[in-house]
Design a protein around this motif. Structure first.
Motif, PDB file in Angstrom:
ATOM      1  N   GLY A 157       1.236  -1.332 -11.137  1.00 43.12           N
ATOM      2  CA  GLY A 157       2.068  -1.732 -10.007  1.00 43.12           C
ATOM      3  C   GLY A 157       3.308  -2.518 -10.392  1.00 43.12           C
ATOM      4  O   GLY A 157       3.932  -3.163  -9.548  1.00 43.12           O
ATOM      5  N   LYS A 158       3.719  -2.425 -11.656  1.00 41.10           N
ATOM      6  CA  LYS A 158       4.889  -3.193 -12.098  1.00 41.10           C
ATOM      7  C   LYS A 158       6.170  -2.689 -11.444  1.00 41.10           C
ATOM      8  O   LYS A 158       6.946  -3.470 -10.895  1.00 41.10           O
ATOM      9  N   SER A 159       6.351  -1.382 -11.503  1.00 42.70           N
ATOM     10  CA  SER A 159       7.557  -0.823 -10.874  1.00 42.70           C
ATOM     11  C   SER A 159       7.531  -1.063  -9.376  1.00 42.70           C
ATOM     12  O   SER A 159       8.561  -1.356  -8.757  1.00 42.70           O
ATOM     13  N   THR A 160       6.347  -0.941  -8.804  1.00 45.98           N
ATOM     14  CA  THR A 160       6.215  -1.151  -7.362  1.00 45.98           C
ATOM     15  C   THR A 160       6.588  -2.583  -6.988  1.00 45.98           C
ATOM     16  O   THR A 160       7.219  -2.804  -5.962  1.00 45.98           O
ATOM     17  N   LEU A 161       6.217  -3.530  -7.838  1.00 50.93           N
ATOM     18  CA  LEU A 161       6.578  -4.927  -7.565  1.00 50.93           C
ATOM     19  C   LEU A 161       8.100  -5.082  -7.514  1.00 50.93           C
ATOM     20  O   LEU A 161       8.649  -5.698  -6.596  1.00 50.93           O
TER      21      LEU A 161
ATOM     22  N   SER B 138       7.966  -4.558 -19.336  1.00 50.25           N
ATOM     23  CA  SER B 138       7.971  -4.024 -20.694  1.00 50.25           C
ATOM     24  C   SER B 138       6.564  -3.709 -21.169  1.00 50.25           C
ATOM     25  O   SER B 138       5.604  -4.385 -20.809  1.00 50.25           O
ATOM     26  N   HIS B 139       6.464  -2.662 -21.972  1.00 50.54           N
ATOM     27  CA  HIS B 139       5.186  -2.366 -22.621  1.00 50.54           C
ATOM     28  C   HIS B 139       5.177  -2.882 -24.048  1.00 50.54           C
ATOM     29  O   HIS B 139       4.179  -2.787 -24.745  1.00 50.54           O
ATOM     30  N   ASP B 140       6.325  -3.394 -24.466  1.00 48.83           N
ATOM     31  CA  ASP B 140       6.448  -3.943 -25.809  1.00 48.83           C
ATOM     32  C   ASP B 140       6.023  -5.414 -25.745  1.00 48.83           C
ATOM     33  O   ASP B 140       6.842  -6.328 -25.794  1.00 48.83           O
TER      34      ASP B 140
ATOM     35  N   GLY C  90       1.456  -5.107 -18.367  1.00 48.34           N
ATOM     36  CA  GLY C  90       0.250  -4.603 -17.709  1.00 48.34           C
ATOM     37  C   GLY C  90       0.071  -3.124 -17.954  1.00 48.34           C
ATOM     38  O   GLY C  90       0.972  -2.448 -18.443  1.00 48.34           O
ATOM     39  N   GLU C  91      -1.104  -2.636 -17.614  1.00 46.62           N
ATOM     40  CA  GLU C  91      -1.449  -1.244 -17.863  1.00 46.62           C
ATOM     41  C   GLU C  91      -0.567  -0.305 -17.026  1.00 46.62           C
ATOM     42  O   GLU C  91      -0.025  -0.711 -16.003  1.00 46.62           O
ATOM     43  N   ASN C  92      -0.499   0.940 -17.455  1.00 50.37           N
ATOM     44  CA  ASN C  92       0.199   1.966 -16.664  1.00 50.37           C
ATOM     45  C   ASN C  92      -0.452   2.047 -15.289  1.00 50.37           C
ATOM     46  O   ASN C  92      -1.665   2.028 -15.170  1.00 50.37           O
ATOM     47  N   GLY C  93       0.402   2.131 -14.278  1.00 50.07           N
ATOM     48  CA  GLY C  93      -0.134   2.223 -12.914  1.00 50.07           C
ATOM     49  C   GLY C  93      -0.582   0.886 -12.358  1.00 50.07           C
ATOM     50  O   GLY C  93      -1.199   0.822 -11.300  1.00 50.07           O
TER      51      GLY C  93
ATOM     52  N   ALA D  35       0.854  -1.184   0.000  1.00 54.09           N
ATOM     53  CA  ALA D  35       0.000   0.000   0.000  1.00 54.09           C
ATOM     54  C   ALA D  35       0.889   1.232   0.000  1.00 54.09           C
ATOM     55  O   ALA D  35       1.845   1.313   0.757  1.00 54.09           O
ATOM     56  N   LEU D  36       0.578   2.169  -0.889  1.00 54.76           N
ATOM     57  CA  LEU D  36       1.360   3.413  -0.961  1.00 54.76           C
ATOM     58  C   LEU D  36       0.413   4.595  -0.865  1.00 54.76           C
ATOM     59  O   LEU D  36      -0.592   4.626  -1.573  1.00 54.76           O
ATOM     60  N   GLY D  37       0.741   5.513  -0.005  1.00 55.74           N
ATOM     61  CA  GLY D  37      -0.086   6.714   0.129  1.00 55.74           C
ATOM     62  C   GLY D  37      -1.556   6.400   0.390  1.00 55.74           C
ATOM     63  O   GLY D  37      -2.439   7.070  -0.119  1.00 55.74           O
TER      64      GLY D  37
HETATM   65  N1  LIG Z   1       5.388   6.809  -3.733  1.00 56.83           N
HETATM   66  C1  LIG Z   1       4.105   6.607  -4.040  1.00 56.83           C
HETATM   67  N2  LIG Z   1       3.113   7.099  -3.274  1.00 56.83           N
HETATM   68  C2  LIG Z   1       1.825   6.886  -3.572  1.00 56.83           C
HETATM   69  N3  LIG Z   1       1.412   6.191  -4.633  1.00 56.83           N
HETATM   70  C3  LIG Z   1       2.335   5.679  -5.445  1.00 56.83           C
HETATM   71  C4  LIG Z   1       3.723   5.847  -5.201  1.00 56.83           C
HETATM   72  N4  LIG Z   1       4.415   5.219  -6.180  1.00 56.83           N
HETATM   73  C5  LIG Z   1       3.506   4.691  -6.983  1.00 56.83           C
HETATM   74  N5  LIG Z   1       2.259   4.954  -6.566  1.00 56.83           N
HETATM   75  C6  LIG Z   1       1.003   4.502  -7.200  1.00 56.83           C
HETATM   76  O1  LIG Z   1       1.062   3.116  -7.338  1.00 56.83           O
HETATM   77  C7  LIG Z   1       0.464   2.718  -8.547  1.00 56.83           C
HETATM   78  C8  LIG Z   1       1.394   1.786  -9.298  1.00 56.83           C
HETATM   79  O2  LIG Z   1       2.543   2.499  -9.701  1.00 56.83           O
HETATM   80  P1  LIG Z   1       3.720   1.817 -10.522  1.00 56.83           P
HETATM   81  O3  LIG Z   1       4.762   2.852 -10.754  1.00 56.83           O
HETATM   82  O4  LIG Z   1       4.134   0.581  -9.824  1.00 56.83           O
HETATM   83  O5  LIG Z   1       2.997   1.463 -11.877  1.00 56.83           O
HETATM   84  P2  LIG Z   1       3.605   0.817 -13.193  1.00 56.83           P
HETATM   85  O6  LIG Z   1       2.869  -0.413 -13.453  1.00 56.83           O
HETATM   86  O7  LIG Z   1       5.087   0.718 -13.092  1.00 56.83           O
HETATM   87  O8  LIG Z   1       3.217   1.902 -14.269  1.00 56.83           O
HETATM   88  P3  LIG Z   1       4.007   2.365 -15.599  1.00 56.83           P
HETATM   89  O9  LIG Z   1       3.680   1.364 -16.655  1.00 56.83           O
HETATM   90  O10 LIG Z   1       3.405   3.689 -15.920  1.00 56.83           O
HETATM   91  O11 LIG Z   1       5.449   2.447 -15.264  1.00 56.83           O
HETATM   92  C9  LIG Z   1       0.112   3.969  -9.295  1.00 56.83           C
HETATM   93  O12 LIG Z   1      -1.277   4.168  -9.192  1.00 56.83           O
HETATM   94  C10 LIG Z   1       0.861   5.055  -8.594  1.00 56.83           C
HETATM   95  O13 LIG Z   1       0.118   6.234  -8.589  1.00 56.83           O
END
Ligand SMILES: Nc1ncnc2c1ncn2[C@@H]1O[C@H](COP(=O)(O)OP(=O)(O)OP(=O)(O)O)[C@@H](O)[C@H]1O
Ligand SMILES: [Mg+2]
Lengths: 274, 231
Positions: free
Chosen positions: B39-43, B185-187, B34-37, B10-12
């Motif tokens: 959670g890929k980077s978060t993973l 990747s988005h590709d 997966g779609e933008n947002g 959970a973030l924010g």
């Molecule tokens: N530091 C943070 N505080 C609050 N919310 C965050 C934070 N970092 C990411 N998020 C939220 O977490 C969700 C997932 O973000 P993440 O960057 O993991 O997506 P992503 O799949 O990598 O997207 P993209 O394809 O655009 O890179 C988004 O809705 C983003 O707004």
């Protein structure tokens, strides 16, 4: 110029001011590289205004300036970092608020204590007369601490400055680094503001780094160049202020730094076209 | 070698990842799509321990991770040479020592030569093109890790030719040196051809399996854009 320098060194107070200034210039240049690159240079500016507030309050209360300035600046350094990192507040707005408040408090304290006298004036724009033996010792300790930190921590500082995300992933914790930088900056400003003046000390942090970035493209190069330029500009500024008595020391140093920056920009431009 | 179980983040105040479970075997090449947002980077950041976990576990049974963050403004206008940048990948190996030793310098040199960035070693990182930068950052990641690469959108924003080159370099590390690869990747179209497995992420695991199975699934058909091709 060297005759002038020799003449200056025969005065004990000038010798002390030069010693403190050279050490503080080196410290602030090293810190400045990271602060400027991380876009934290406004923190130096904010802290110096807080320093002014603290010094004048100390003057009004008639206590030793450092006893007030040191704790207040440390607290402010943490506060500024916090505000910078929180998303509710934009960082530069936070700095502006803290700066203006500090000056308001400082000026009020000063007028309560009997108006803008020479002491207050020298807090603002620096004075070479105010440097004591304790200041020299303090500057030496600070300088030794910062040099040790930079030499031993060099690679971590690089990684932390360049890409904190990656540094964090490699097991270098970035949070304490922020704190250490804020603390060292606060300490440098406290030690340097008597010579440089609180209005001008932040120039010592920003100028050398910006100038060095015009001249070098590697981090090591920029760090070393900034240190050398900063010390050179300080000495030249002091000599100028000694030779032309209408230039206050702090102003002389900042003007010398400005001159270096203009020259470096010119060199950078010539190199690009040539 | 990497096992993620019931991971929640959970973030924010918002749930970004919920009950994510999957595992990566040694030597596998897994693409996260997966779609933008989603959670890929978060993973990836959760695997690295950079974001607090609300629940679940991440177990890395062996090896060390090399990480290539999603393109950020880091390094823009920064005075760093290519050599300094790549060498900073060895940071994790430093331990309590203050300076890099011969082992790290040799490793950095080897990696730089292999990725073809050795010629640029004195150049300014910030003045490289986007593709050159990604190559250097891949080199840094290879220096940082031992056998697991976490790549966050390494090819986004690159032209087709440079993209191809970068895929080849990653593939080479995977095939010839046995790196396990976990790449965002988005590709998607290329992802299914290069990767053994696909992880489709949208807050939870929406698909995890082989590339062939993904292509055959409804989600895969939709996300690779083939649903509309016959129109
Ligand atoms: N530091 C943070 N505080 C609050 N919310 C965050 C934070 N970092 C990411 N998020 C939220 O977490 C969700 C997932 O973000 P993440 O960057 O993991 O997506 P992503 O799949 O990598 O997207 P993209 O394809 O655009 O890179 C988004 O809705 C983003 O707004
Ligand atoms: Mg992302």
């Amino acid at each position: 110029m060297f005759d002038l320098l020799r003449e200056m060194l025969s005065y004990a107070f000038l010798l002390r001011a030069l010693a403190v200034g050279v050490m503080v210039s080196l410290c602030s240049a090293l810190l400045g590289v990271t602060l400027v690159l991380k876009k934290y240079s406004m923190i130096g500016d904010g802290l110096s205004h807080v320093g002014f507030g603290a010094m004048t309050v100390a003057l009004a209360l008639n206590v030793a300036p450092l006893y007030v300035a040191v704790p207040v600046m440390i607290v402010s350094a943490f506060l500024l970092l916090r505000l910078r990192q929180s998303s509710r507040f934009s960082g530069d707005a936070a700095v502006a608020i803290i700066s203006a408040s500090s000056i308001a408090v400082g000026i009020t304290a000063a007028s309560l204590a009997g108006g803008l006298n020479t002491d207050v004036y020298s807090y603002m724009f620096g004075s070479v007369l105010a440097v004591t033996r304790e200041d020299v010792i303090l500057a030496f300790v600070l300088c030794a601490a910062i040099l040790t930190f930079f030499v031993l921590g060099y690679h971590r500082i690089f990684a932390f400055t360049f890409d904190p995300d990656f540094a964090d992933a490699s097991g270098t914790h970035t949070r304490p680094f922020n704190m250490v930088f804020a603390l060292l900056t606060a300490a440098t400003i406290v030690v340097g503001m008597r010579v440089m003046g609180t209005m001008l000390i932040s120039g010592l942090i920003v100028f050398p780094a910006v100038t060095a970035m015009r001249l070098s493209r590697s981090f090591r190069g920029v760090t070393v160049t900034a240190g050398v330029i900063s010390v050179a500009a300080f000495v030249i500024g002091m000599i100028a202020s000694y030779a032309f008595s209408y230039i206050p020391a702090g102003a002389g140093v900042v003007l010398a730094n400005l001159l270096f920056l203009l020259l470096a920009s010119l060199v950078g431009r010539l190199r690009k076209t040539g | 070698m990497l096992k993620v179980e019931n991971l929640s983040v959970a973030l924010g105040g918002a749930t970004v990842l919920e009950n994510v479970s999957f595992s990566v075997q040694k030597g596998e090449y897994v693409c996260i799509v997966g779609e933008n947002g989603g959670g890929k980077s978060t993973l990836l950041r959760a695997i690295l321990g950079q974001v607090p976990r609300a629940g679940g576990t991440v177990t890395l049974t062996e090896g060390k991770i090399g990480y290539l963050p999603q393109q950020s403004t880091a390094g823009a206008d920064f005075p760093a040479s290519v050599k300094e940048t790549v060498l900073s990948g060895c940071l994790g190996a430093l331990g309590w020592r203050p300076f890099y030793g011969r082992a790290e310098k040799e490793k950095a040199e080897r990696v730089m030569k292999r990725l073809g960035v050795w010629e640029w070693r004195e150049r300014s990182f910030s003045r490289l093109s986007g593709g050159q930068k990604q190559r250097v950052l891949l080199a840094r990641a290879l220096c940082a890790g031992e056998n697991l690469l976490l790549l966050d959108e390494p090819i986004t924003g690159l032209d087709p030719l440079v993209t191809q080159e970068l895929y080849q370099l990653i593939d080479q590390a995977h095939r010839e040196e046995g790196w396990t690869v976990l790449m965002v990747s988005h590709d998607v179209k290329t992802a299914v051809t290069v990767a053994d497995k696909i992880l489709h992420l949208g807050k939870t695991v929406r698909f995890f399996g082989t590339s062939e199975a993904y292509l055959a699934s409804d989600l895969g058909i939709h996300f690779t854009g083939r649903c509309c091709e016959h129109v």
